[in-house]
Design an enzyme around this catalytic site. Structure first.
Site, PDB file in Angstrom:
ATOM      1  CB  CYS A  15       5.264  -4.124  -1.944  1.00 22.18           C
ATOM      2  SG  CYS A  15       4.573  -2.480  -2.094  1.00 22.18           S
ATOM      3  CB  CYS A  18       3.762  -2.606   1.014  1.00 20.96           C
ATOM      4  SG  CYS A  18       2.867  -2.851  -0.531  1.00 20.96           S
TER       5      CYS A  18
END
Length: 92
Positions: A15, A18
Site C-alpha cells: 500500500c 500506507c
C-alpha cells in the site's frame, strides 16, 4: 491501564499511501510518548482482525481509549488531521 490512548494503523506492505503515512505515525509516537501507544497491524497477516474492525480500505488509523474505539481516520491524511483526532481524547 486507566486512560490508555492507543493508535492502531491498519496497513499492508503493498500500500503506497500506507508507506507515506508511516513517518507521520512515527513522529506522533515520539511527540505523545507516555500518552499514546502506537501500533501497526498488517492486514495481509491479520485479515480476521481487520474484518473484525470493519476495515475496508487502508491505511485506516483507529484511536482507542480504554479499549473502546473512539475514532477512525481513513487514508493518508495530513499530520494535522491525526493530531486533531488524538487531541480530542488525550488527557493533558
Amino acid at each position: 491501564m486507566e486512560g490508555d490512548l492507543v493508535l492502531v494503523e491498519f496497513w499492508a506492505p503493498w500500500c503506497g499511501p500506507c508507506r507515506m503515512i508511516h513517518p507521520t505515525i512515527g513522529e506522533l509516537s515520539k511527540e505523545y510518548k507516555g500518552k499514546l501507544k502506537c501500533f501497526k497491524l498488517n492486514t495481509d497477516e491479520s485479515p480476521d482482525i481487520a474484518t473484525q474492525y470493519g476495515i475496508r480500505s487502508i491505511p485506516t488509523i483507529m484511536i482507542f481509549k480504554n479499549g473502546e474505539k473512539k475514532d477512525a481516520i481513513i487514508g493518508a491524511v495530513p499530520k494535522t488531521t491525526l493530531t486533531a483526532s488524538i487531541e480530542k481524547f488525550c488527557e493533558r
